[in-house]
Design a protein around this motif. Structure first.
Motif, PDB file in Angstrom:
ATOM      1  N   ASP A  84       0.838  -1.211   0.000  1.00 48.88           N
ATOM      2  CA  ASP A  84       0.000   0.000   0.000  1.00 48.88           C
ATOM      3  C   ASP A  84       0.873   1.261   0.000  1.00 48.88           C
ATOM      4  OD1 ASP A  84       0.925   0.198   2.671  1.00 48.88           O
ATOM      5  OD2 ASP A  84      -0.663  -1.170   3.298  1.00 48.88           O
ATOM      6  N   GLU A  85       0.199   2.407  -0.182  1.00 47.81           N
ATOM      7  CA  GLU A  85       0.922   3.685  -0.253  1.00 47.81           C
ATOM      8  C   GLU A  85       1.515   4.078   1.108  1.00 47.81           C
ATOM      9  OE1 GLU A  85       1.798   5.991  -2.919  1.00 47.81           O
ATOM     10  OE2 GLU A  85       1.536   4.011  -3.803  1.00 47.81           O
ATOM     11  N   ASP A  86       0.921   3.574   2.200  1.00 51.88           N
ATOM     12  CA  ASP A  86       1.493   3.879   3.526  1.00 51.88           C
ATOM     13  C   ASP A  86       2.932   3.386   3.614  1.00 51.88           C
ATOM     14  OD1 ASP A  86      -0.810   5.004   4.286  1.00 51.88           O
ATOM     15  OD2 ASP A  86      -1.505   3.348   5.556  1.00 51.88           O
ATOM     16  N   ARG A  87       3.198   2.289   2.940  1.00 55.11           N
ATOM     17  CA  ARG A  87       4.570   1.770   2.939  1.00 55.11           C
ATOM     18  C   ARG A  87       5.373   2.346   1.767  1.00 55.11           C
ATOM     19  NH1 ARG A  87       1.426  -2.537   4.813  1.00 55.11           N
ATOM     20  NH2 ARG A  87       2.171  -3.513   6.702  1.00 55.11           N
ATOM     21  N   ALA A  88       4.663   2.600   0.646  1.00 53.00           N
ATOM     22  CA  ALA A  88       5.374   3.058  -0.553  1.00 53.00           C
ATOM     23  C   ALA A  88       5.982   4.452  -0.357  1.00 53.00           C
ATOM     24  CB  ALA A  88       4.412   3.059  -1.747  1.00 53.00           C
ATOM     25  N   VAL A  89       5.219   5.370   0.282  1.00 53.36           N
ATOM     26  CA  VAL A  89       5.676   6.773   0.366  1.00 53.36           C
ATOM     27  C   VAL A  89       7.016   6.881   1.111  1.00 53.36           C
ATOM     28  CG1 VAL A  89       5.100   9.056   1.285  1.00 53.36           C
ATOM     29  CG2 VAL A  89       3.358   7.724   0.047  1.00 53.36           C
TER      30      VAL A  89
END
Ligand SMILES: NC(=O)c1ccc[n+]([C@@H]2O[C@H](COP(=O)([O-])OP(=O)(O)OC[C@H]3O[C@@H](n4cnc5c(N)ncnc54)[C@H](OP(=O)(O)O)[C@@H]3O)[C@@H](O)[C@H]2O)c1
Length: 397
Positions: free
Chosen positions: A64-69
């Protein structure tokens, strides 16, 4: 002048796990032979960052983006231009991307099914460690391999052993094989009184005597559900009838499995218990490359022994044969129940012997509702239904 050999363009799904890191170990031994196009991980972002720094993949996929950012920021701070994508669809896109030759499927559990199907449909060399996806996908999986023109290479040590004992020409397999014998170490509880198994702790269950593996497969080895999943995997990989697949306990984990031929000759593959051996074979098939595993020292072997499996200690194995005899989709139900039960056991919510009760109960509860569809959406829906039934059974314990 000879043309430079193009490196094999490789994707590793589940690169931060036990099989994923062993794959990277083998790759690192062969500079120039492999080009790492992509990696994926789920939770271990520090490990993924370290892999990016060392292996410089073009892209990575996280859930997810929470990890990607934050990962994008950390990569940029290190001066790396690795692209970071997120979400389940991106795993499929990576597994089927043009220019990718080989996909190591080393995600644990049914979460690996969709990217495996994507790689198979795109005609990749599919190195299959993720047995759960074949157990769930069964016929759909093999159809995707056939229609996509993929090359399916088993990575499980037992199935790699069988594969190595068979002729390269698959059309000769059926005439060749009388039956196969999958070996099982017996895990950490081979000698334990079955009446005391209820008190086993997660730490005891994951302490495998011969192999270093991820936590889920380690618990599966302790319950023998790993062998149950392997029986189902072998049925599909080698197109065998269930009665052609037998299991024996072989505590030393040196003989990785055997083919008993029509003429009663027995072919076996031997090696030290190190996943780098089947991984190297999958990466280099039909050639062989250095794996980094030590060869067997036969003079130091204390002997090789084989014994029958005690069904009272390991009742889970029979569930594989029951599921194979039941309607299509039943193996997906068994897998889903087992994933839920193992997760609950590792979380300390249920006891060790409840894993089998949950599996058996879920098979009974969900079987009568089996639908007629066998597409990916049908299987995923069935998977969800089986997980809900398994959780319900746990609440009733
Ligand atoms: N280990 C062995 O010796 C061995 C031998 C034969 C077959 N296998 C099979 O190979 C597969 C991997 O086993 P393993 O022992 O390497 O497992 P593992 O150590 O637990 O690693 C699993 C990998 O999958 C990722 N992952 C976990 N859940 C995911 C999800 N929902 N979606 C996407 N990725 C997810 C993990 O990411 P994070 O680490 O970042 O969370 C990790 O990279 C299993 O199917 C197992 O049965 C393993």
């Amino acid at each position: 002048m000879t043309e430079p050999v193009r490196p094999q363009h490789l994707v590793i799904l589940g690169s931060t796990g036990s099989v994923g890191t062993s794959t990277l170990d083998v790759v690192a031994r062969h500079p120039g032979r492999f080009k790492l196009v992509g990696l994926s991980s789920y939770q271990r972002m520090d490990e993924l960052l370290a892999q990016c720094l060392r292996f410089r993949p073009q892209r990575v996929v996280v859930p997810d983006e929470d990890r990607a950012v934050p990962l994008r920021q950390r990569l940029a701070a290190e001066g790396l231009d690795t692209q970071v994508h997120s979400g389940a669809q991106q795993l499929c896109d990576l597994a089927s991307a043009p220019g990718v030759d080989s996909v190591m499927a080393a995600i644990v559990g049914a979460a690996g099914l969709a990217p495996c199907l994507a790689a198979a449909r795109a005609g990749k060399r599919l190195l299959l460690a993720n047995k759960e996806s074949l157990v769930v996908g069964a016929g759909l999986f093999m159809q995707a391999v056939a229609e996509g023109g993929a090359t399916l290479l088993p990575i499980d040590s037992e199935h790699s052993a069988i594969f190595q004992c068979l002729p390269e020409d698959r059309s000769r397999w059926a005439r060749h094989i009388d039956h196969i014998i999958l070996t099982a170490s017996g895990g950490p509880f081979r000698h334990r009184d079955p009446d005391t198994l209820h008190s086993v702790t997660p730490a005891q269950a994951v302490a495998h005597p011969n192999w270093v593996m991820g936590r889920k497969i380690s618990v599966d080895s302790a319950t023998m559900m790993n062998k149950a999943l392997e029986v189902i995997e072998a049925r599909w990989l080698f197109d065998l009838q269930p009665e052609q697949i037998r299991v024996v306990i072989h505590p030393q984990s040196i003989v990785h499995s055997m083919v008993v031929c029509r003429d009663a000759s027995v072919l076996a593959q031997l090696g030290t218990p190190d996943m780098k051996v089947p991984i190297a074979y999958g990466l280099s098939f039909p050639e062989r490359i250095e794996s980094g595993a030590p060869p067997i020292d036969f003079l130091k072997l204390q002997g090789l022994s084989f014994e029958a499996l005690d069904p009272r200690r390991f009742p889970g194995l029979q569930l594989a044969y029951d599921a194979l005899a039941a309607p299509v989709g039943t193996t997906a139900v068994l897998n889903a129940a087992n994933e839920e039960a193992v997760a609950a056991f590792l979380a300390g919510t249920i006891g060790f012997t409840s894993i089998h009760s949950i599996n058996a109960h879920t098979l009974e509860a969900v079987l009568p509702q089996l639908g007629a569809g066998h597409g990916l959406d049908d299987l995923l829906e069935l998977d969800l239904r089986a997980r809900a039934a398994a959780r319900q059974a746990m609440n009733a314990l």
